[in-house]
Design a protein around this motif. Sequence first.
Motif, PDB file in Angstrom:
ATOM      1  N   GLY A   1      -1.261  -0.031   0.486  1.00  0.00           N
ATOM      2  CA  GLY A   1      -0.864   1.323   0.160  1.00  0.00           C
ATOM      3  C   GLY A   1      -0.321   1.576  -1.218  1.00  0.00           C
ATOM      4  O   GLY A   1      -0.191   2.734  -1.622  1.00  0.00           O
ATOM      5  N   ARG A   2       0.002   0.561  -1.961  1.00  0.00           N
ATOM      6  CA  ARG A   2       0.660   0.766  -3.260  1.00  0.00           C
ATOM      7  C   ARG A   2      -0.153   1.675  -4.179  1.00  0.00           C
ATOM      8  O   ARG A   2       0.426   2.479  -4.918  1.00  0.00           O
ATOM      9  CB  ARG A   2       0.917  -0.600  -3.908  1.00  0.00           C
ATOM     10  N   ILE A   3      -1.490   1.571  -4.145  1.00  0.00           N
ATOM     11  CA  ILE A   3      -2.299   2.463  -4.988  1.00  0.00           C
ATOM     12  C   ILE A   3      -3.195   3.373  -4.131  1.00  0.00           C
ATOM     13  O   ILE A   3      -4.260   3.800  -4.542  1.00  0.00           O
ATOM     14  CB  ILE A   3      -3.124   1.699  -6.034  1.00  0.00           C
TER      15      ILE A   3
ATOM     16  N   LEU B   1       1.274   6.740   4.847  1.00  0.00           N
ATOM     17  CA  LEU B   1       1.902   6.368   3.579  1.00  0.00           C
ATOM     18  C   LEU B   1       0.896   6.060   2.478  1.00  0.00           C
ATOM     19  O   LEU B   1       1.235   6.125   1.291  1.00  0.00           O
ATOM     20  CB  LEU B   1       2.854   5.190   3.786  1.00  0.00           C
ATOM     21  N   LEU B   2      -0.359   5.749   2.844  1.00  0.00           N
ATOM     22  CA  LEU B   2      -1.352   5.503   1.794  1.00  0.00           C
ATOM     23  C   LEU B   2      -1.647   6.796   1.037  1.00  0.00           C
ATOM     24  O   LEU B   2      -1.638   6.815  -0.200  1.00  0.00           O
ATOM     25  CB  LEU B   2      -2.637   4.930   2.391  1.00  0.00           C
ATOM     26  N   ALA B   3      -1.885   7.876   1.772  1.00  0.00           N
ATOM     27  CA  ALA B   3      -2.136   9.163   1.122  1.00  0.00           C
ATOM     28  C   ALA B   3      -0.890   9.638   0.377  1.00  0.00           C
ATOM     29  O   ALA B   3      -0.983  10.254  -0.692  1.00  0.00           O
ATOM     30  CB  ALA B   3      -2.565  10.192   2.163  1.00  0.00           C
ATOM     31  N   ARG B   4       0.266   9.350   0.926  1.00  0.00           N
ATOM     32  CA  ARG B   4       1.523   9.754   0.277  1.00  0.00           C
ATOM     33  C   ARG B   4       1.692   9.040  -1.068  1.00  0.00           C
ATOM     34  O   ARG B   4       2.162   9.634  -2.042  1.00  0.00           O
ATOM     35  CB  ARG B   4       2.693   9.430   1.206  1.00  0.00           C
ATOM     36  N   ALA B   5       1.299   7.763  -1.132  1.00  0.00           N
ATOM     37  CA  ALA B   5       1.395   7.030  -2.394  1.00  0.00           C
ATOM     38  C   ALA B   5       0.552   7.695  -3.468  1.00  0.00           C
ATOM     39  O   ALA B   5       0.978   7.812  -4.627  1.00  0.00           O
ATOM     40  CB  ALA B   5       0.947   5.586  -2.192  1.00  0.00           C
TER      41      ALA B   5
ATOM     42  N   PRO C   1       8.311   2.649  -6.629  1.00  0.00           N
ATOM     43  CA  PRO C   1       9.261   2.992  -5.564  1.00  0.00           C
ATOM     44  C   PRO C   1       8.674   2.795  -4.171  1.00  0.00           C
ATOM     45  O   PRO C   1       7.446   2.722  -3.999  1.00  0.00           O
ATOM     46  CB  PRO C   1       9.529   4.493  -5.807  1.00  0.00           C
ATOM     47  N   PRO C   2       9.528   2.729  -3.156  1.00  0.00           N
ATOM     48  CA  PRO C   2       9.022   2.745  -1.786  1.00  0.00           C
ATOM     49  C   PRO C   2       8.159   3.980  -1.545  1.00  0.00           C
ATOM     50  O   PRO C   2       8.435   5.060  -2.093  1.00  0.00           O
ATOM     51  CB  PRO C   2      10.301   2.787  -0.938  1.00  0.00           C
ATOM     52  N   LEU C   3       7.150   3.842  -0.724  1.00  0.00           N
ATOM     53  CA  LEU C   3       6.243   4.964  -0.480  1.00  0.00           C
ATOM     54  C   LEU C   3       6.896   6.055   0.359  1.00  0.00           C
ATOM     55  O   LEU C   3       6.352   7.158   0.466  1.00  0.00           O
ATOM     56  CB  LEU C   3       4.973   4.467   0.212  1.00  0.00           C
ATOM     57  N   VAL C   4       8.067   5.770   0.907  1.00  0.00           N
ATOM     58  CA  VAL C   4       8.798   6.766   1.700  1.00  0.00           C
ATOM     59  C   VAL C   4       9.783   7.565   0.854  1.00  0.00           C
ATOM     60  O   VAL C   4      10.487   8.429   1.383  1.00  0.00           O
ATOM     61  CB  VAL C   4       9.557   6.095   2.867  1.00  0.00           C
ATOM     62  N   ILE C   5       9.859   7.323  -0.434  1.00  0.00           N
ATOM     63  CA  ILE C   5      10.782   8.067  -1.285  1.00  0.00           C
ATOM     64  C   ILE C   5      10.498   9.557  -1.151  1.00  0.00           C
ATOM     65  O   ILE C   5       9.340   9.971  -1.051  1.00  0.00           O
ATOM     66  CB  ILE C   5      10.662   7.604  -2.758  1.00  0.00           C
TER      67      ILE C   5
END
Length: 446
Positions: free
Chosen positions: A273-275, A350-354, A423-427
Amino acid sequence: MAIEQQTTTSTGPSGREHDDRARRLAELDVRTVIHPHSVIGAPEEPLILERGDGAMVWDVTGKAYIDGTCGLWQCPVGHGRPELAEAAAEQIAKLEFYSSFGDYSNEPSIRLAERLLELAPPTMRRVFFTNGGSEGNETAIKLARLAHHHAGRPERSVILARTGGYHGMGGGSLAATGIDRLRAGYGPLMPGIEFLAKPHAVRGADVTDALIAEIEERIERIGADRIAAFVGEPVLGVGGMVPPPPDYWPRVQEILRRHGILLILDEVVTAFGRIGHWFGCERYDVEPDIIVTAKGLSSGYIPMGAVLVGERVLDLAGGAAFLHGFTYNGHPVGAAVALANIDILEREGLLARADRLGRRLLDALKPLERLDHVLEVRGVGMMLGVELDRGPDTAAAAAGVQARARADGVIVRASGNTIVLSPPLVIDEQQLDALTRVLTEHVATA
């Protein structure tokens, strides 16, 4: 501009007691611990973190910080997730550990291997577990060499790597790391590594043709029949958060396939998920032969890594004895946590959020390029870098930004000349905007 501190009503220790405890712990740390990437014999007083929640961490004095680095890129689901603590506790109560050497196994690692292969590109066929990224890259390099050796081509042992690439601190993984300051002082490293240029052009210039020409020339000079594999990160991490030109990876893959050279993608940072994808190779339309993962696999709650092995490697190495492994391979607690972590990444989108928040952060920081001493602001997903240019004082300027931001309640990381963010993807958006304000202030005065 300091971050407003979040406080809660408490009947616990007073502020003075907090300060006394923090001082005692700091003194003990200085007397007893050698930290990674520290100066032996000249320890600095540490920042002692005590708890975390989401994108926030708190030190032992109660001061809050926005975590702009995810520690070392490792916690996409954020800190303090009870689901992961529960998964670990349940597995520890059932079976804390047993070796996976030979024909021993455990259900969580089997389930995790199945899950990873469901998420991975279809050419991936098997999983070899590790404890982290350095071990993963050691494994990948040895496996690539072994595959060619077993196929009757032992002379194919050269590994192509890249200047600015980071692959770990082990014998082989450090040898393949193209960052001079990390290699200095350790004497002769593993031979057989050839470094290529960093896939980077400041402010978007197209350099792909030159990079591809260099690869072609190097293969011709060395001889394709001597090269085992090419190892690279989809996006350079420690080397400055450098995304490749859009057409770079497909063109690299075409050359490697044509010459029978294996492709190892170091996805220790970019996976999970990072990118914006499960694996960075999906974003860049490339099918590697080996994928190395760690960090986001378990969000760092338990040391855990996995090397995904593709069908071309299996075809070459089928029947070979792979006399390689680590005590904690396939750790059942790590696997149970990783499975719960993957569930969170999927369930919470969280992937789309990243991807969405990464664009927001990049847009907010791009105006810094108007400053004479900011060379470039770049990023992909939730991997971003602000590269400074203060001549010979640039690294010190970047370290100063890191220190002043932390004093104001934001943790960022100076990596050479670049301030790196992950940052965390939940930020949440408010935390992201506060991070942006503090960083902008301190970069402007760097």
